[in-house]
Design a protein around this motif. Structure first.
Motif, PDB file in Angstrom:
ATOM      1  N   ASP A 158     -24.222  21.163  39.914  1.00 12.39           N
ATOM      2  CA  ASP A 158     -23.860  22.147  38.893  1.00 12.39           C
ATOM      3  C   ASP A 158     -24.397  21.766  37.522  1.00 12.39           C
ATOM      4  N   LEU A 159     -24.331  20.473  37.186  1.00 14.53           N
ATOM      5  CA  LEU A 159     -24.849  20.035  35.891  1.00 14.53           C
ATOM      6  C   LEU A 159     -26.375  20.136  35.841  1.00 14.53           C
ATOM      7  N   PHE A 160     -27.033  19.861  36.952  1.00 15.66           N
ATOM      8  CA  PHE A 160     -28.493  20.023  37.003  1.00 15.66           C
ATOM      9  C   PHE A 160     -28.854  21.492  36.770  1.00 15.66           C
ATOM     10  N   ALA A 178     -37.484  12.466  32.006  1.00 20.76           N
ATOM     11  CA  ALA A 178     -37.455  13.765  31.324  1.00 20.76           C
ATOM     12  C   ALA A 178     -36.234  14.577  31.758  1.00 20.76           C
ATOM     13  N   ALA A 179     -35.959  14.578  33.049  1.00 22.16           N
ATOM     14  CA  ALA A 179     -34.798  15.319  33.552  1.00 22.16           C
ATOM     15  C   ALA A 179     -33.502  14.735  33.006  1.00 22.16           C
ATOM     16  N   THR A 180     -33.426  13.411  32.949  1.00 22.35           N
ATOM     17  CA  THR A 180     -32.207  12.762  32.471  1.00 22.35           C
ATOM     18  C   THR A 180     -31.978  13.054  30.990  1.00 22.35           C
ATOM     19  N   ARG A 181     -33.043  13.136  30.215  1.00 20.31           N
ATOM     20  CA  ARG A 181     -32.905  13.493  28.798  1.00 20.31           C
ATOM     21  C   ARG A 181     -32.347  14.907  28.652  1.00 20.31           C
ATOM     22  N   LYS A 182     -32.796  15.822  29.483  1.00 19.55           N
ATOM     23  CA  LYS A 182     -32.280  17.198  29.429  1.00 19.55           C
ATOM     24  C   LYS A 182     -30.801  17.247  29.807  1.00 19.55           C
ATOM     25  N   LEU A 183     -30.431  16.397  30.747  1.00 21.15           N
ATOM     26  CA  LEU A 183     -29.039  16.359  31.209  1.00 21.15           C
ATOM     27  C   LEU A 183     -28.117  15.683  30.197  1.00 21.15           C
ATOM     28  N   ASN A 184     -28.700  14.854  29.362  1.00 14.38           N
ATOM     29  CA  ASN A 184     -27.937  14.030  28.431  1.00 14.38           C
ATOM     30  C   ASN A 184     -27.636  14.812  27.154  1.00 14.38           C
ATOM     31  N   THR A 185     -26.861  15.883  27.289  1.00 16.85           N
ATOM     32  CA  THR A 185     -26.540  16.742  26.155  1.00 16.85           C
ATOM     33  C   THR A 185     -25.045  16.999  26.106  1.00 16.85           C
ATOM     34  N   GLY A 186     -24.550  17.317  24.923  1.00 11.95           N
ATOM     35  CA  GLY A 186     -23.140  17.615  24.791  1.00 11.95           C
ATOM     36  C   GLY A 186     -22.293  16.427  25.195  1.00 11.95           C
TER      37      GLY A 186
END
Length: 423
Positions: A158-160, A178-186
């Motif tokens: 769900d988070l992905f 790159a994917a982990t940076r996008k996920l690392n929000t909020g």
């Protein structure tokens, strides 16, 4: 080493414990009525379920009516000392399951039967390297690969989706970052990676062409200070800083599955069994966890992983070598390996059997990594390294700002001292 897991590693299996007895009746001298041979087999706690054990023993005894099997279940705690004592006695079992990285320790004593002449017959050309290599010692094969397990990426689907990340496209390290940076929000951690998960570091070091230690002329030398190993540590640091994992502890302190269960972690590096623990702690996450292999440097090759699991060995003092070998041949053969993989979500002992777990998302992700998996340096002296584990201190030092080259040299010297004194 048994992946329960790795470095005090979290428990690999969420399965039922083994029954302490088989379908055969006990005898005092190992001989059964009617001229049958009874073999004593030591299997480890939670290696297989009672159901699988009983199914195998029944099938084996039907196929080999002249052999009866008596299984005794052993605990992992203290097993090294117990096996060492058994090998030195005249009352050892006929077959022993041992952690793959323990074989060298037992072979050094001379107490294991050399099975080198059986490798071809057992399909050794297709064995997983991470099981086969540590099962050998000084050029001879003592341990026969039994089953394997290794780490994968456990992630929140769900988070992905919310972050617009398609896990199917995460094939390389750069894509992973790159994917982990996008996920690392909020309030979400892109990844929860503690600072001392040294088995994960080992995989990154191997990907770079480095190693934890190498041997020359009978002497072992720590090699965390090589350029290749430093690059592996640099990648670990990049990944670790994309989350809020502690820099001074491993995956067990606090248990990372429990951290993920709190709902704010997108990824962890774990065996698939870790997902079960996450769900146990937060049932709302059921159906929201999935897996992919640890990415490699290129899309063509997955990341190297530490291969945990077990080998089977035969004590030299056993008077029933032929029957013991027949047992091992059956249990490690293709028919029972496929059944074992399905029943226990293990990786089979051969790369050619990976399709057996195609229908199991976690096990199939493990199988991809296991194909390029490795084990720790194959020497009895490695146990001395793990006892104090300077690798963990090295990782914490680098993650908290110390000079990587200087700290790597210090750790390598400590590894060198420990390995040569321990062997």
């Amino acid at each position: 080493m048994k992946l329960r897991l790795l470095a005090g590693m979290s428990v690999l299996l969420m399965t039922a414990g083994l029954s302490a007895c088989s379908s055969s009746s006990d005898t005092s001298d190992g001989a059964s009525a009617g001229g049958k041979t009874t073999i004593d087999v030591w299997l480890m706690r939670d290696s297989v379920s009672a159901q699988f054990q009983n199914e195998f023993v029944k099938g084996f005894e039907t196929a080999h009516p002249d052999i009866r099997v008596k299984v005794q279940i052993q605990e992992w705690d203290g097993i090294g000392e117990k096996v060492t004592a058994a090998l030195a006695s005249n009352d050892a079992p006929d077959v022993i399951e041992t952690g793959n990285t323990q074989v060298a320790q037992f072979a050094q004593s001379g107490g294991l039967l050399d099975l080198s002449d059986k490798v071809d017959e057992l399909g050794g050309q297709n064995w997983l390297t991470g099981l086969a290599e540590p099962g050998a010692y000084e050029g001879k094969q003592y341990g026969i690969p039994y089953y394997a397990a290794n780490r994968v990426v456990v992630y929140r689907t769900d988070l992905f989706k919310e972050a617009g990340v398609d896990a199917a496209t995460v094939k390389t390290r750069d894509q992973w970052l790159a994917a982990t940076r996008k996920l690392n929000t909020g309030g979400t951690q892109g990844i929860y990676l503690p600072g001392q998960m040294w088995f994960a570091l080992a995989g990154f070091v191997w990907d770079e062409g480095g190693d934890l230690a190498t041997e020359s002329g009978g002497e072992w030398k720590g090699t965390l200070d090589t350029p290749e190993a430093i690059r592996g540590m640099n990648f670990y640091k990049q990944l670790q800083t994309l989350g809020k994992g502690p820099r001074d502890s491993d995956e067990a302190e606090p248990p990372q599955a429990e951290v993920m269960a709190k709902g704010q972690v997108a990824q962890i590096i774990s065996t698939p069994g870790g997902a079960n623990t996450v769900i146990e702690n937060n049932p709302e996450l059921k159906g929201k966890l999935a897996f992919f292999p640890i990415p490699g440097k290129t899309a063509e090759k997955p990341g190297a992983v530490f291969t945990g699991g077990s080998d089977l060995v035969i004590p030299t003092v056993s008077g029933k070598h032929d029957a013991a070998y027949t047992f091992i041949k059956e249990l490690t053969g293709d028919t029972w390996q496929k059944k074992l993989a399905v029943a226990m979500s293990y990786v089979p002992n051969k790369t050619t059997l990976a399709d057996a777990v195609a229908g199991d998302p976690g096990a199939s992700a493990m199988a991809v990594g296991a194909a390029v998996g490795r084990a720790t340096p194959n020497t009895p002296g490695w146990a001395a390294v793990e006892a104090k584990n300077p690798i963990k201190d090295y990782m914490t030092a680098v993650l908290t700002g110390s000079n990587a080259q200087q700290e790597a040299t210090t750790a390598s010297d400590a590894i060198t001292t420990a390995m040569n004194s321990g062997s």
